[in-house]
Motif scaffolding. Structure first.
Motif, short mmCIF file in Angstrom:
data_model
loop_
_atom_site.label_atom_id
_atom_site.label_comp_id
_atom_site.label_asym_id
_atom_site.label_seq_id
_atom_site.Cartn_x
_atom_site.Cartn_y
_atom_site.Cartn_z
N ARG A 124 -0.18 -53.31 -28.01
CA ARG A 124 -1.29 -54.19 -27.62
C ARG A 124 -0.72 -55.37 -26.84
O ARG A 124 0.13 -56.11 -27.35
CB ARG A 124 -2.06 -54.69 -28.84
CG ARG A 124 -2.97 -55.87 -28.51
CD ARG A 124 -4.02 -56.17 -29.55
NE ARG A 124 -5.10 -55.20 -29.48
CZ ARG A 124 -6.31 -55.40 -30.00
NH1 ARG A 124 -6.60 -56.53 -30.62
NH2 ARG A 124 -7.24 -54.47 -29.91
N CYS B 108 -17.80 -54.11 -30.04
CA CYS B 108 -16.47 -53.65 -30.51
C CYS B 108 -15.95 -54.45 -31.69
O CYS B 108 -15.06 -53.99 -32.40
CB CYS B 108 -15.48 -53.70 -29.35
SG CYS B 108 -15.23 -55.37 -28.71
N LEU B 109 -16.47 -55.67 -31.88
CA LEU B 109 -15.97 -56.63 -32.86
C LEU B 109 -14.53 -57.06 -32.50
O LEU B 109 -13.81 -56.26 -31.92
CB LEU B 109 -16.02 -56.09 -34.29
CG LEU B 109 -17.41 -55.67 -34.82
CD1 LEU B 109 -17.29 -55.21 -36.27
CD2 LEU B 109 -18.45 -56.77 -34.68
N HIS C 96 -9.02 -50.66 -22.78
CA HIS C 96 -8.97 -50.47 -24.24
C HIS C 96 -9.49 -49.06 -24.51
O HIS C 96 -10.60 -48.87 -25.01
CB HIS C 96 -9.82 -51.54 -24.92
CG HIS C 96 -9.58 -51.68 -26.40
ND1 HIS C 96 -8.74 -50.85 -27.12
CD2 HIS C 96 -10.08 -52.58 -27.29
CE1 HIS C 96 -8.74 -51.22 -28.39
NE2 HIS C 96 -9.54 -52.27 -28.52
N SER D 217 -5.04 -58.74 -33.98
CA SER D 217 -5.90 -57.56 -34.16
C SER D 217 -6.24 -57.40 -35.63
O SER D 217 -5.43 -57.71 -36.50
CB SER D 217 -5.15 -56.30 -33.69
OG SER D 217 -5.84 -55.13 -34.09
N LEU D 218 -7.43 -56.90 -35.91
CA LEU D 218 -7.79 -56.44 -37.25
C LEU D 218 -8.04 -54.94 -37.22
O LEU D 218 -7.31 -54.14 -37.80
CB LEU D 218 -9.02 -57.18 -37.77
CG LEU D 218 -9.39 -56.93 -39.24
CD1 LEU D 218 -10.12 -58.13 -39.84
CD2 LEU D 218 -10.28 -55.71 -39.42
N ARG D 219 -9.06 -54.52 -36.44
CA ARG D 219 -9.46 -53.11 -36.42
C ARG D 219 -8.38 -52.19 -35.85
O ARG D 219 -8.07 -51.15 -36.43
CB ARG D 219 -10.74 -52.93 -35.56
CG ARG D 219 -12.02 -53.27 -36.28
CD ARG D 219 -12.99 -53.96 -35.35
NE ARG D 219 -12.47 -55.27 -35.04
CZ ARG D 219 -12.71 -56.36 -35.79
NH1 ARG D 219 -13.48 -56.27 -36.82
NH2 ARG D 219 -12.18 -57.53 -35.49
N THR D 220 -7.85 -52.57 -34.69
CA THR D 220 -6.89 -51.68 -34.04
C THR D 220 -5.66 -51.50 -34.91
O THR D 220 -5.13 -50.40 -35.06
CB THR D 220 -6.50 -52.27 -32.67
OG1 THR D 220 -7.71 -52.49 -31.93
CG2 THR D 220 -5.59 -51.35 -31.90
N1 CP Z 1 -12.24 -53.96 -31.37
C1 CP Z 1 -10.94 -54.28 -31.56
O1 CP Z 1 -10.04 -53.86 -30.82
O2 CP Z 1 -10.74 -55.06 -32.66
P1 CP Z 1 -9.38 -55.83 -32.99
O3 CP Z 1 -9.13 -56.80 -31.85
O4 CP Z 1 -9.61 -56.53 -34.30
O5 CP Z 1 -8.27 -54.85 -33.06
#
Ligand code: CP
Length: 312
Positions: free
Chosen positions: A110, A269-270, A147, A47-50
């Motif tokens: 996650r 969502c990226l 999610h 993960s980056l954003r989460t």
């Molecule tokens: N959109 C999202 O959940 O990004 P990550 O997988 O980077 O957390």
């Protein structure tokens, strides 16, 4: 609120959106609420954003955070009951969840699907085991089938950017080289079903999401027809649900381009694979909301944590 594991944990999406917008205007307004409280973030997947936005949300509430990459750094966790643990797993979730609960006030998890074992994924074995054996609230940071932090974020982003009372929103499947989960698509569908929008889904034959989730939402197999007059186009790949976890199509004819979406706002969502899922011209254009969406991840998570802290 005890746990946040599903979009259905949102009792009133419109009031939640307004509360999240208020947090965005004044992120430190509740800085005392989480004082002396700790959030554990357990990652079975990348993960980056989460990872960063959920930590940022906790910091905005004055919480401390502990982050662990469970796969790789922790002992292999067993989830089956009654197993003779003489294989690769070294610790049962019964102990793991109980132990982490002693160190933290909230646990965020996650854990992606297997995409090979449909029953196990449908049963949300990892998430539900933590809900069962932990003694503190659980937040879903993307599970096998949903999610909800992303889905709520997307609802906020649409609310902020809409220019008409009831915009047309299209969730369009887009190509990818790998088998991806259904979680983002599922939660986006469930969020849009709670909002006052004209919502349709576009996906190729063989890619319908779980009908228990899509319900009465119209599904088009003709992307051009679905995208007509769209105000928002949300692109996402997912693997086949019927032929569970299979990639049936990799050619780029469903890739999102400027010609296809016209003046519609573009959402994703990226992370996103450029020129596979969506053309550079769209992501680099003025109608792309993807960076703004990522910013809203913080305030979606912050509202969720705030509601949990208020209930501790
Ligand atoms: N959109 C999202 O959940 O990004 P990550 O997988 O980077 O957390």
């Amino acid at each position: 609120m005890k746990n946040y594991t599903h979009i259905n944990d949102i009792d009133n999406i419109n009031s939640w959106i307004e509360e999240a917008k208020a947090l965005k205007k004044n992120p430190l307004q509740d800085i005392e609420l989480g004082k002396n409280k700790t959030l554990a973030l357990l990652f079975f997947n990348a993960s980056l954003r989460t990872r960063l936005s959920t930590q940022k949300a906790a910091l905005n509430l004055g919480m401390d955070t502990i982050v662990m990459n469970v796969s790789g750094d922790a002992w292999g966790i067993e989830f089956e009951d009654g197993t003779v643990m003489n294989g690769t797993t070294a610790e049962h979730v019964k102990e793991a969840a109980a132990v982490v609960s002693q160190y933290c006030d909230v646990i965020a998890i996650r854990a992606f699907p297997t995409l090979t074992d449909k029953e196990r994924d449908k049963n949300e074995v990892v998430l539900n085991s933590f809900i069962k054996y932990a003694s503190v609230p659980i937040v879903n940071m993307e599970s096998a089938t949903s999610h909800p932090l992303q889905g709520f974020t997307d609802a906020i982003s649409i609310s902020e950017n809409k220019t008409k009372k009831k915009p047309k929103v299209v969730l369009s499947w887009a190509p990818h080289i790998k088998a991806l989960p259904h979680a983002v698509g599922n939660s986006f569908v469930q969020a849009m079903q709670k909002m006052d929008v004209e919502f349709v889904i576009a996906n190729p034959e063989g890619y319908n999401l779980d009908p228990k989730i899509t319900k009465e939402t119209p599904i088009y197999h003709n992307q051009e027809e679905a995208l007509k007059d769209a105000d928002f186009v949300y692109a996402k790949n997912w693997s086949s649900y019927d032929e569970y976890g299979k990639v049936l199509k990799t050619d780029l004819d469903w890739m999102i381009t400027n010609k296809k979406i016209g003046d519609a706002k573009f959402m994703h969502c990226l992370p996103v694979r450029r020129n596979v899922v969506v053309a550079d011209e769209v992501l680099d254009g003025e109608n792309s909301l993807v960076i703004e969406q990522s910013n809203n991840r913080t305030f979606a998570a912050q509202l969720v944590l705030k509601k949990i802290l208020e209930n501790l």
